[in-house]
Design a protein around this motif. Structure first.
Motif, PDB file in Angstrom:
ATOM      1  N   ARG A  29       0.830  -1.212   0.000  1.00 34.54           N
ATOM      2  CA  ARG A  29       0.000   0.000   0.000  1.00 34.54           C
ATOM      3  C   ARG A  29       0.858   1.253   0.000  1.00 34.54           C
ATOM      4  N   GLY A  30       2.101   1.113  -0.437  1.00 30.87           N
ATOM      5  CA  GLY A  30       3.009   2.252  -0.407  1.00 30.87           C
ATOM      6  C   GLY A  30       4.012   2.109   0.723  1.00 30.87           C
ATOM      7  N   TYR A  31       4.965   3.037   0.812  1.00 31.40           N
ATOM      8  CA  TYR A  31       5.978   2.949   1.855  1.00 31.40           C
ATOM      9  C   TYR A  31       5.685   3.937   2.979  1.00 31.40           C
ATOM     10  N   VAL A  32       6.247   3.618   4.150  1.00 28.19           N
ATOM     11  CA  VAL A  32       6.160   4.503   5.318  1.00 28.19           C
ATOM     12  C   VAL A  32       7.555   5.050   5.559  1.00 28.19           C
ATOM     13  N   GLU A  33       7.681   6.348   5.571  1.00 23.53           N
ATOM     14  CA  GLU A  33       8.983   6.979   5.764  1.00 23.53           C
ATOM     15  C   GLU A  33       9.556   6.628   7.140  1.00 23.53           C
ATOM     16  N   ALA A  34      10.885   6.483   7.191  1.00 20.00           N
ATOM     17  CA  ALA A  34      11.554   6.186   8.449  1.00 20.00           C
ATOM     18  C   ALA A  34      11.253   7.245   9.498  1.00 20.00           C
ATOM     19  N   SER A  35      11.192   8.497   9.078  1.00 22.10           N
ATOM     20  CA  SER A  35      10.936   9.586  10.028  1.00 22.10           C
ATOM     21  C   SER A  35       9.558   9.475  10.665  1.00 22.10           C
ATOM     22  N   ALA A  36       8.586   8.947   9.914  1.00 22.46           N
ATOM     23  CA  ALA A  36       7.237   8.775  10.470  1.00 22.46           C
ATOM     24  C   ALA A  36       7.231   7.703  11.543  1.00 22.46           C
ATOM     25  N   LEU A  37       7.975   6.614  11.303  1.00 20.14           N
ATOM     26  CA  LEU A  37       8.058   5.559  12.307  1.00 20.14           C
ATOM     27  C   LEU A  37       8.891   5.987  13.506  1.00 20.14           C
ATOM     28  N   ASP A  38       9.952   6.777  13.268  1.00 22.55           N
ATOM     29  CA  ASP A  38      10.788   7.257  14.374  1.00 22.55           C
ATOM     30  C   ASP A  38       9.953   8.005  15.403  1.00 22.55           C
ATOM     31  N   GLY A  39       9.004   8.755  14.938  1.00 17.94           N
ATOM     32  CA  GLY A  39       8.211   9.561  15.860  1.00 17.94           C
ATOM     33  C   GLY A  39       6.902   8.919  16.275  1.00 17.94           C
ATOM     34  N   ALA A  40       6.647   7.708  15.811  1.00 22.90           N
ATOM     35  CA  ALA A  40       5.359   7.076  16.084  1.00 22.90           C
ATOM     36  C   ALA A  40       5.317   6.494  17.495  1.00 22.90           C
ATOM     37  N   GLU A  41       4.119   6.443  18.039  1.00 20.77           N
ATOM     38  CA  GLU A  41       3.885   5.796  19.321  1.00 20.77           C
ATOM     39  C   GLU A  41       2.916   4.645  19.111  1.00 20.77           C
ATOM     40  N   TYR A  42       3.110   3.565  19.875  1.00 24.76           N
ATOM     41  CA  TYR A  42       2.171   2.459  19.782  1.00 24.76           C
ATOM     42  C   TYR A  42       0.778   2.950  20.151  1.00 24.76           C
ATOM     43  N   GLY A  43      -0.187   2.622  19.295  1.00 22.35           N
ATOM     44  CA  GLY A  43      -1.550   3.118  19.476  1.00 22.35           C
ATOM     45  C   GLY A  43      -1.869   4.275  18.558  1.00 22.35           C
TER      46      GLY A  43
END
Length: 257
Positions: A29-43
């Protein structure tokens, strides 16, 4: 979330991805940028390059184990958990395993015993031990598990008073004396066998050494498709994995003639 953490991405239409966060994550469904995951929180949630929304969840060990790197045939989670259950392995237990393989069982046992317990696991092949250690570290369990390259049938476990010993190896009968020396009286001995002939030889060897209360079982799970209007067993399933044989160490330990 930090680099190296495990993450479960779940789309709004049910697509499920379990992976380690090592940078940009590619999906259908496309890629997720590393920066988006770096700042993500579970939930929380992230959006892919194609505009698809994924929930960011913490995966369970049941979901992570099948995604670990493997160099050998592995023990499936359903068997690993049953082994821990019948052996009475829980918080604070001290356990040894012969036949580390890719570290799946060692990881599950370490997760069960927790920081107050310990898991000693032995593998005769150094390349397999390296894969296992990488898997164990990826789960943050390296403080609980000791991985050694050794042949326990020849050298023993180098421990005593253990609560349980699990033998997942080609010839477990060759390591039974060493296992009984390492166990406390009444401690649990478990053997994993993948054929009837192997199981027969294992049971005979355990009984000849006085192992108490010898039991044997196979475990199976039948997945179902959980969709309204389509609920039915899944068409693909693993129908057999192996036999689990377990018993208790006799009061008198030590090598027998």
């Amino acid at each position: 979330m930090r680099r190296g953490d495990w993450v479960l991405l779940l789309s709004e239409d049910g697509l499920k991805i379990v992976a380690r966060h090592r940078g940009r994550l590619e999906t259908i469904r496309g890629y997720v940028e590393a920066s988006a995951l770096d700042g993500a929180e579970y939930g929380g949630a992230v959006t892919t390059s194609l505009g698809h929304r994924f929930y960011v969840l913490r995966p369970t060990i049941y979901e992570v184990l099948p995604r670990l790197r493997h160099a050998t045939q592995v023990i499936y989670p359903v068997d690993a958990e049953f082994i821990a259950l019948v052996a009475g392995i829980g918080p604070g237990s001290e356990v040894a395993e012969a036949g580390t393989g890719s570290g799946y069982l060692a990881s599950l046992l370490a997760w069960r015993v927790g920081p107050q317990g310990r898991v000693l696991t032995y593998e005769v092949r150094g390349d397999f031990a390296e894969v296992a250690w990488d898997n164990i570290r990826s789960l943050g369990l390296e403080g609980i598990v000791d991985v050694a390259v050794a042949d326990v049938a020849a050298a023993g476990f180098g421990a005593e008073g253990l609560d349980a010993v699990v033998l997942d190896m080609g010839s477990p009968w060759s390591a039974l004396d060493a296992a009984l020396e390492a166990l406390r009286p009444g401690g649990s001995l478990v053997v994993f066998s993948t054929s009837v002939e192997h199981a027969q030889k294992s049971v005979a060897a355990m009984r000849s050494r006085g192992v108490l209360d010898v039991n044997m079982a196979e475990v199976s799970v039948r997945p179902w498709k959980a969709e309204p209007g389509e609920m039915r067993p899944e068409t693909r399933a693993i129908v057999f994995t192996g036999f689990i044989i377990w018993g208790k160490a006799p009061p008198s330990r030590g090598r027998r003639p």
